[in-house]
Design a protein around this motif. Structure first.
Motif, PDB file in Angstrom:
ATOM      1  N   ARG A  85       0.820  -1.200   0.000  1.00 55.24           N
ATOM      2  CA  ARG A  85       0.000   0.000   0.000  1.00 55.24           C
ATOM      3  C   ARG A  85       0.861   1.259   0.000  1.00 55.24           C
ATOM      4  O   ARG A  85       0.407   2.318   0.409  1.00 55.24           O
ATOM      5  CB  ARG A  85      -0.909   0.001   1.219  1.00 55.24           C
ATOM      6  N   SER A  86       2.080   1.108  -0.411  1.00 53.46           N
ATOM      7  CA  SER A  86       2.995   2.248  -0.426  1.00 53.46           C
ATOM      8  C   SER A  86       2.445   3.375  -1.301  1.00 53.46           C
ATOM      9  O   SER A  86       1.846   3.144  -2.343  1.00 53.46           O
ATOM     10  CB  SER A  86       4.359   1.804  -0.974  1.00 53.46           C
ATOM     11  N   ARG A  87       2.649   4.607  -0.830  1.00 53.88           N
ATOM     12  CA  ARG A  87       2.240   5.764  -1.627  1.00 53.88           C
ATOM     13  C   ARG A  87       3.387   6.306  -2.472  1.00 53.88           C
ATOM     14  O   ARG A  87       3.287   7.390  -3.034  1.00 53.88           O
ATOM     15  CB  ARG A  87       1.725   6.867  -0.705  1.00 53.88           C
ATOM     16  N   SER A  88       4.472   5.554  -2.517  1.00 47.62           N
ATOM     17  CA  SER A  88       5.597   5.961  -3.358  1.00 47.62           C
ATOM     18  C   SER A  88       5.139   6.116  -4.796  1.00 47.62           C
ATOM     19  O   SER A  88       4.414   5.279  -5.324  1.00 47.62           O
ATOM     20  CB  SER A  88       6.714   4.910  -3.282  1.00 47.62           C
ATOM     21  N   ARG A  89       5.552   7.205  -5.427  1.00 49.37           N
ATOM     22  CA  ARG A  89       5.135   7.475  -6.811  1.00 49.37           C
ATOM     23  C   ARG A  89       5.623   6.375  -7.741  1.00 49.37           C
ATOM     24  O   ARG A  89       4.930   6.008  -8.697  1.00 49.37           O
ATOM     25  CB  ARG A  89       5.700   8.833  -7.263  1.00 49.37           C
ATOM     26  N   VAL A  90       6.795   5.836  -7.441  1.00 54.36           N
ATOM     27  CA  VAL A  90       7.341   4.775  -8.295  1.00 54.36           C
ATOM     28  C   VAL A  90       6.471   3.523  -8.178  1.00 54.36           C
ATOM     29  O   VAL A  90       6.134   2.880  -9.178  1.00 54.36           O
ATOM     30  CB  VAL A  90       8.793   4.458  -7.907  1.00 54.36           C
ATOM     31  N   MET A  91       6.092   3.187  -6.950  1.00 53.08           N
ATOM     32  CA  MET A  91       5.246   2.014  -6.754  1.00 53.08           C
ATOM     33  C   MET A  91       3.894   2.205  -7.424  1.00 53.08           C
ATOM     34  O   MET A  91       3.349   1.295  -8.054  1.00 53.08           O
ATOM     35  CB  MET A  91       5.065   1.756  -5.255  1.00 53.08           C
ATOM     36  N   GLU A  92       3.318   3.401  -7.263  1.00 51.41           N
ATOM     37  CA  GLU A  92       2.032   3.687  -7.902  1.00 51.41           C
ATOM     38  C   GLU A  92       2.138   3.557  -9.405  1.00 51.41           C
ATOM     39  O   GLU A  92       1.265   3.001 -10.073  1.00 51.41           O
ATOM     40  CB  GLU A  92       1.573   5.095  -7.530  1.00 51.41           C
ATOM     41  N   LEU A  93       3.238   4.075  -9.945  1.00 49.60           N
ATOM     42  CA  LEU A  93       3.441   4.015 -11.398  1.00 49.60           C
ATOM     43  C   LEU A  93       3.543   2.569 -11.874  1.00 49.60           C
ATOM     44  O   LEU A  93       2.923   2.187 -12.878  1.00 49.60           O
ATOM     45  CB  LEU A  93       4.720   4.777 -11.764  1.00 49.60           C
TER      46      LEU A  93
END
Ligand SMILES: [Zn+2]
Length: 264
Positions: free
Chosen positions: A38-46
């Motif tokens: 559930r990370s909000r890291s932009r890289v993870m979201e991408l």
């Protein structure tokens, strides 16, 4: 095992799709391993946004394939260091003064200070006070005006004395505004030797003024403008000597150093 292709990731990506590899498992229990976080890291979201459906991949009988996709280039099994560097360090916006600062024959430390100054990143007292530091605002070269970039390097009486000496000898009249001066340096003379000398002198003066300012602030060492002029002349002349010996010019009438001595 599955084939992973056409992954639209704007960065260099290497993924292994495997159930059994304990070091890097991309798919687990029929879904992407990354989708559980559930990370909000932009890289993870991408990554979550661009990953394909997991089911067709996990049910595929084909072997895994390693692909490199630097930036917008097509995915390939071949790795390119140059493409990877370009993808991770995209070219910034080109600036008008690039060639005026980083020219062949430059004195590196002079070019560096000119570059930092062109980006307005030198720690003048004006900037230090804007950051909230309790420092005097006056220019330490004249103790009259506030030390802004424009004043310190061009409007100050100390700096003006240095510029006037060199500009009169070189018979040039550059703009006194900093950015305009950098644009003017693109073609300050039709004579190739004079053009190089003017650029070297320009950077040497900027460097010399900054050095004098720092010597006064940090070491309480004060030199008159005439002493700085002598130092700049010697530094530029020393730089021109090897350049003059190595010059590959069609001109036979005069050398680079000869042009210098005709003015100084
Ligand atoms: Zn001043």
């Amino acid at each position: 095992m599955a084939l992973l292709s056409n992954l639209q990731v704007p960065m260099v990506l290497r993924l292994r799709v495997s159930y059994r590899c304990c070091s890097c498992i991309a798919l687990q229990d029929g879904d992407w391993w990354i989708s559980r976080f559930r990370s909000r890291s932009r890289v993870m979201e991408l990554l979550r946004e661009i990953l394909h459906e997991a089911a067709p991949i996990s049910s595929s009988e084909m072997d895994d394939t390693y692909l490199w996709k630097p930036g917008n280039r097509p995915a390939s099994s071949a790795f390119s260091t140059a493409d990877t560097w370009s993808a991770l360090h995209p070219h910034g916006e080109s600036v008008l003064w690039h060639r005026q600062v980083w020219f062949h024959g430059k004195i590196p430390k002079h070019a560096f200070i000119t570059w930092v100054n062109a980006r307005n990143r030198l720690s003048t007292r004006y900037r230090l006070r804007r950051w909230g530091m309790q420092v005097p605002s006056e220019c330490i070269l004249c103790n009259v005006e506030d030390e802004t970039r424009q004043h310190l390097f061009f409007y100050c009486s100390y700096s003006t004395e240095v510029w006037l000496y060199f500009c009169s000898r070189l018979n040039v009249n550059p703009p006194s505004e900093f950015e305009e001066g950098l644009r003017w340096l693109r073609n300050p003379s039709t004579d190739e030797f004079l053009k190089l000398i003017i650029r070297l002198v320009y950077q040497a003066v900027v460097y010399g003024i900054w050095k004098e300012r720092n010597a006064r602030v940090h070491s309480q060492i004060f030199r008159p403008a005439q002493a700085l002029i002598l130092e700049i002349k010697q530094v530029v002349q020393n730089c021109l000597d090897p350049l003059s010996r190595a010059q590959n010019s069609r001109r036979r009438d005069i050398t680079l150093l000869g042009t210098w001595f005709s003015r100084f």
